[in-house]
Scaffold this motif. Structure first.
Motif, PDB file in Angstrom:
ATOM      1  N   GLN B 266       2.517  10.632  -5.630  1.00  0.00           N
ATOM      2  CA  GLN B 266       1.412  11.478  -5.167  1.00  0.00           C
ATOM      3  C   GLN B 266       0.583  11.980  -6.342  1.00  0.00           C
ATOM      4  N   GLU B 267       1.283  12.413  -7.390  1.00  0.00           N
ATOM      5  CA  GLU B 267       0.609  13.019  -8.526  1.00  0.00           C
ATOM      6  C   GLU B 267      -0.280  12.016  -9.253  1.00  0.00           C
ATOM      7  N   TYR B 268       0.283  10.827  -9.539  1.00  0.00           N
ATOM      8  CA  TYR B 268      -0.438   9.908 -10.403  1.00  0.00           C
ATOM      9  C   TYR B 268      -1.347   8.952  -9.643  1.00  0.00           C
ATOM     10  N   LEU B 269      -1.028   8.754  -8.374  1.00  0.00           N
ATOM     11  CA  LEU B 269      -1.865   7.804  -7.639  1.00  0.00           C
ATOM     12  C   LEU B 269      -3.060   8.476  -6.970  1.00  0.00           C
ATOM     13  N   SER B 270      -2.912   9.763  -6.641  1.00  0.00           N
ATOM     14  CA  SER B 270      -3.995  10.376  -5.857  1.00  0.00           C
ATOM     15  C   SER B 270      -5.306  10.386  -6.646  1.00  0.00           C
ATOM     16  N   ASP B 271      -5.226  10.472  -7.990  1.00  0.00           N
ATOM     17  CA  ASP B 271      -6.446  10.397  -8.801  1.00  0.00           C
ATOM     18  C   ASP B 271      -7.035   8.993  -8.781  1.00  0.00           C
ATOM     19  N   LEU B 272      -6.139   8.010  -8.755  1.00  0.00           N
ATOM     20  CA  LEU B 272      -6.600   6.620  -8.853  1.00  0.00           C
ATOM     21  C   LEU B 272      -7.112   6.084  -7.528  1.00  0.00           C
ATOM     22  N   VAL B 273      -6.355   6.344  -6.458  1.00  0.00           N
ATOM     23  CA  VAL B 273      -6.676   5.683  -5.194  1.00  0.00           C
ATOM     24  C   VAL B 273      -7.028   6.651  -4.067  1.00  0.00           C
ATOM     25  N   GLY B 274      -7.007   7.944  -4.347  1.00  0.00           N
ATOM     26  CA  GLY B 274      -7.395   8.914  -3.330  1.00  0.00           C
ATOM     27  C   GLY B 274      -6.492   8.883  -2.115  1.00  0.00           C
ATOM     28  N   GLY B 275      -7.089   8.843  -0.960  1.00  0.00           N
ATOM     29  CA  GLY B 275      -6.350   8.915   0.299  1.00  0.00           C
ATOM     30  C   GLY B 275      -5.381   7.764   0.521  1.00  0.00           C
ATOM     31  N   TRP B 276      -5.575   6.687  -0.217  1.00  0.00           N
ATOM     32  CA  TRP B 276      -4.694   5.535  -0.051  1.00  0.00           C
ATOM     33  C   TRP B 276      -3.256   5.833  -0.460  1.00  0.00           C
ATOM     34  N   VAL B 277      -3.060   6.943  -1.170  1.00  0.00           N
ATOM     35  CA  VAL B 277      -1.717   7.269  -1.643  1.00  0.00           C
ATOM     36  C   VAL B 277      -0.739   7.367  -0.462  1.00  0.00           C
ATOM     37  N   THR B 278      -1.225   7.878   0.658  1.00  0.00           N
ATOM     38  CA  THR B 278      -0.365   7.993   1.840  1.00  0.00           C
ATOM     39  C   THR B 278       0.089   6.611   2.302  1.00  0.00           C
ATOM     40  N   VAL B 279      -0.859   5.675   2.270  1.00  0.00           N
ATOM     41  CA  VAL B 279      -0.535   4.317   2.682  1.00  0.00           C
ATOM     42  C   VAL B 279       0.492   3.703   1.729  1.00  0.00           C
ATOM     43  N   ILE B 280       0.269   3.925   0.435  1.00  0.00           N
ATOM     44  CA  ILE B 280       1.193   3.349  -0.556  1.00  0.00           C
ATOM     45  C   ILE B 280       2.596   3.924  -0.375  1.00  0.00           C
ATOM     46  N   ILE B 281       2.674   5.251  -0.196  1.00  0.00           N
ATOM     47  CA  ILE B 281       3.992   5.869  -0.004  1.00  0.00           C
ATOM     48  C   ILE B 281       4.632   5.339   1.272  1.00  0.00           C
ATOM     49  N   GLY B 282       3.807   5.165   2.300  1.00  0.00           N
ATOM     50  CA  GLY B 282       4.321   4.582   3.539  1.00  0.00           C
ATOM     51  C   GLY B 282       4.894   3.193   3.292  1.00  0.00           C
ATOM     52  N   ALA B 283       4.181   2.401   2.499  1.00  0.00           N
ATOM     53  CA  ALA B 283       4.645   1.048   2.199  1.00  0.00           C
ATOM     54  C   ALA B 283       5.954   1.078   1.415  1.00  0.00           C
ATOM     55  N   VAL B 284       6.033   2.006   0.438  1.00  0.00           N
ATOM     56  CA  VAL B 284       7.271   2.154  -0.332  1.00  0.00           C
ATOM     57  C   VAL B 284       8.428   2.472   0.617  1.00  0.00           C
ATOM     58  N   PHE B 285       8.147   3.339   1.572  1.00  0.00           N
ATOM     59  CA  PHE B 285       9.159   3.734   2.537  1.00  0.00           C
ATOM     60  C   PHE B 285       9.645   2.524   3.334  1.00  0.00           C
ATOM     61  N   VAL B 286       8.688   1.749   3.816  1.00  0.00           N
ATOM     62  CA  VAL B 286       9.043   0.575   4.616  1.00  0.00           C
ATOM     63  C   VAL B 286       9.883  -0.401   3.787  1.00  0.00           C
ATOM     64  N   VAL B 287       9.449  -0.640   2.544  1.00  0.00           N
ATOM     65  CA  VAL B 287      10.194  -1.561   1.678  1.00  0.00           C
ATOM     66  C   VAL B 287      11.612  -1.037   1.446  1.00  0.00           C
ATOM     67  N   CYS B 288      11.698   0.250   1.159  1.00  0.00           N
ATOM     68  CA  CYS B 288      13.025   0.831   0.904  1.00  0.00           C
ATOM     69  C   CYS B 288      13.931   0.694   2.123  1.00  0.00           C
ATOM     70  N   VAL B 289      13.385   1.019   3.277  1.00  0.00           N
ATOM     71  CA  VAL B 289      14.205   0.989   4.487  1.00  0.00           C
ATOM     72  C   VAL B 289      14.677  -0.435   4.781  1.00  0.00           C
ATOM     73  N   LEU B 290      13.782  -1.407   4.516  1.00  0.00           N
ATOM     74  CA  LEU B 290      14.156  -2.789   4.788  1.00  0.00           C
ATOM     75  C   LEU B 290      15.100  -3.339   3.723  1.00  0.00           C
ATOM     76  N   ALA B 291      14.820  -3.021   2.463  1.00  0.00           N
ATOM     77  CA  ALA B 291      15.593  -3.627   1.372  1.00  0.00           C
ATOM     78  C   ALA B 291      16.929  -2.923   1.155  1.00  0.00           C
ATOM     79  N   PHE B 292      16.916  -1.604   1.128  1.00  0.00           N
ATOM     80  CA  PHE B 292      18.203  -0.903   1.015  1.00  0.00           C
ATOM     81  C   PHE B 292      18.286   0.194   2.060  1.00  0.00           C
ATOM     82  N   ARG B 293      19.032  -0.125   3.075  1.00  0.00           N
ATOM     83  CA  ARG B 293      19.105   0.773   4.214  1.00  0.00           C
ATOM     84  C   ARG B 293      19.790   2.094   3.885  1.00  0.00           C
TER      85      ARG B 293
END
Ligand SMILES: Nc1ncnc2c1ncn2[C@@H]1O[C@H](COP(=O)(O)OP(=O)(O)O)[C@@H](O)[C@H]1O
Ligand SMILES: [Mg+2]
Lengths: 258, 307
Positions: B266-293
């Motif tokens: 959140q801290e480092y991406l929000s400056d770079l990509v703005g609102g997209w940070v939520t999407v990125i964190i969501g994607a990280v979540f999905v990857v984590c849940v799928l890769a390591f349950r």
């Protein structure tokens, strides 16, 4: 008749949406007995146990424990008063060690079960008693094993040890030998007989050779009603019982006779 | 087991030396507050088997209580934080009492609904500053002596609080009470049949979790100097779930890793990509849940033990 039954029910009834699973059961069991409850699948045996331990609320009827009306008591309270049950499906705590499984049955009496600031090592004072109980069910060598890894027969033995840790006055065992091989059945049967000293045991059991060897008395449940009650020899000759057991169980009854 | 000890020593060294590395202390403090929040949530989900969809209510209500007492009533930081914890614990008692009678998703729905009520109270109440929230919350001085205005002093105070909470949670889990919680999570009916009034144990777990979440919220109010509606929103409740699951629920350190990951992104991406940070964190979540349950730490632990 000074003998107060350890447990007595009067008109105990359970209806599930109009279907009567337990129907006006008048049941009495003598203190110190091993009492077997038998009957075909779906007869209402497990439901009867659930009523006695208040895992289900009776629709009607009264439950007396040593003459005292306990119809309104809660499950945990009944357990603390000495009515401890096992479950038809094995009921260990799968992610706890064998030692912890038994200790959980003992630790409430230390009065520290809400002490979240106290170290677990304070429970060490119970370990000797835990080991005695594990010894009694032949599980001492497995004390550090996680319960889920035990073979089935051992799980049921562990369950028994945990129940014994409560030092119950009345033990309710729901099919304690179900699904077991010959050797395990014999071991559990011997164990039940051993622990029956100074306590009463009510057990649901399908294996007639087990029933005929250890039960002092038998009640037969069919479609929610008690159809016979008495010593094994008497009940097994009752024509109504033989008829209820027509088919596979009939052979079992006969076999046990021979 | 030894590896764990080495890891803790390194983590402690790192935390102590953070100011030397030139890491922005406010960022580290924020991270610690959210790590504490996630640990509180994990005490409930991971160690007691109860899912709350409304934990922001405890975090936020404590933050508001502390912020309000310190801005409008000149309370010191200790009294302010203690009051915040008291408020969240009391709220935890109420929410817990209503929620624990249900199980699984129904329990979660009750917490969600009650947290929504808390959100509206915070929006409408006269002392919360409505849409603006509370601004310029002073940090005051510890015991009237040690001024917390200095970020360095504040950092060590927050670090000390975090370590204390972390050790407390470890103790709770490894206490006689923790044993009963574990038994309840493992086999509720069996625990009842052994004479445990499981509702009372669940309620205590709920209150402890709420109180710790409140401590995290109160500290956050001090660290950042403001309290806003975002502290009590559903989004905040969702984030703490995500942190815990990504890091590994039911592990001690998992929530800390999860919180670090989310807060850093959140801290480092929000400056770079703005609102997209939520999407990125969501994607990280999905990857984590799928890769390591089991979450990052849960998966690492499982692999180490298998070897
Ligand atoms: N919770 C329930 N809801 C509806 N019906 C039930 C429930 N529990 C048991 N029954 C019904 O009650 C009858 C008796 O079941 P049960 O007591 O499990 O029999 P047994 O243990 O003798 O095999 C069965 O017909 C079963 O389908
Ligand atoms: Mg049954």
């Amino acid at each position: 008749m000074a003998d107060t039954p350890i447990i007595e029910t009067r008109g105990l009834t359970k209806e599930f949406n109009g279907f009567t699973a337990v129907n006006a059961v008048d049941f009495r069991m003598r203190e110190g007995h091993i009492h077997a409850l038998i009957g075909p699948n779906g007869a209402g045996k497990t439901t009867f146990f659930n009523l006695l331990t208040k895992f289900l609320r009776p629709t009607r009827g009264v439950i007396l424990f040593r003459g005292e009306n306990v119809t309104e008591a809660g499950s945990a309270e009944l357990a603390r008063r000495g009515i401890v049950r096992s479950f038809q499906m094995s009921a260990v705590f799968p992610h706890m060690t064998v030692l912890e499984n038994v200790r959980i049955g003992l630790q409430r009496r230390l009065g520290t079960s809400f002490h979240f600031w106290r170290s677990e090592s304070s429970l060490g004072s119970l370990d000797r008693r835990v080991m005695e109980l594990l010894e009694a069910v032949d599980l001492a060598d497995f004390a550090r094993v996680i319960a889920v890894e035990l073979p089935y027969g051992r799980k049921r033995a562990l369950e028994l040890a945990t129940t014994l840790a409560m030092d119950p006055k009345l033990m309710l065992l729901d099919e304690p030998t179900q699904g077991m091989g010959h050797e395990d059945v014999n071991r559990i049967t011997a164990l039940i007989r051993k622990v029956s000293a100074n306590r009463s045991i009510l057990m649901v059991e399908h294996n007639m050779s087990v029933v005929s060897t250890i039960a002092d008395r038998i009640s037969v449940l069919q479609r929610g009603q008690i159809i016979a009650d008495g010593p094994y020899e008497e009940v097994s000759r009752n024509p109504q019982v033989v008829e209820a057991y027509m088919g596979s169980a009939d052979a079992e009854l006969g076999a046990a006779h021979a | 087991m030894n590896g764990t000890r080495i890891f803790y020593v390194l983590a402690a060294l790192f935390a102590l030396c953070v100011p030397l590395f030139g890491i922005y202390p406010i960022f580290m403090m924020k991270l610690l507050c959210f790590a504490m929040f996630a640990c509180a949530f994990n005490l409930l989900l991971g160690f007691s088997g109860m899912l709350s969809f409304g934990h922001a209510a405890f975090f936020g209500s404590a933050a508001y209580a502390t912020g309000w007492l310190m801005t409008a009533h000149g309370c010191g930081p200790i009294a302010g934080v203690a009051a915040g914890v008291g408020v969240s614990a009391a709220l935890g008692l109420v929410v817990g009492a209503l929620a624990i009678r249900r199980q699984g998703i129904y329990l979660a729905m009750v917490t969600l609904a009650l947290a929504q009520v808390v959100y509206f109270v915070c929006l409408e109440a006269p002392f919360t500053g409505g849409e603006n929230g509370l601004q310029d919350v002073p940090r005051g001085a510890l015991a009237g002596l040690l001024p917390l205005k200095s970020d360095l002093v504040m950092y060590y105070a927050v670090l000390a609080a975090f370590v204390a909470v972390y050790l407390l949670i470890r103790r709770i889990v490894h206490s006689p009470f923790g044993q009963v919680l574990k038994a309840i999570r493992d086999n509720e009916n069996r625990a009842v049949s052994l004479g445990y009034d499981i509702d009372r144990y669940k309620l205590l777990a709920f209150v402890l979790s709420a109180a710790i979440a409140g401590l995290a919220g109160s500290l956050k109010a001090l660290v950042l100097g403001f309290v806003t509606l975002s502290d009590v929103t559903q989004a905040n409740s969702g984030e703490v779930i995500l942190m815990t699951l990504v890091g590994g629920s039911g592990t001690f350190f998992g929530p800390v890793i999860g919180a670090a990951l989310v807060v850093t992104l959140q801290e480092y991406l929000s400056d770079l990509v703005g609102g997209w940070v939520t999407v990125i964190i969501g994607a990280v979540f999905v990857v984590c849940v799928l890769a390591f349950r089991r979450g990052i730490v849960g998966e690492l632990a499982a692999r180490t033990f298998r070897r």
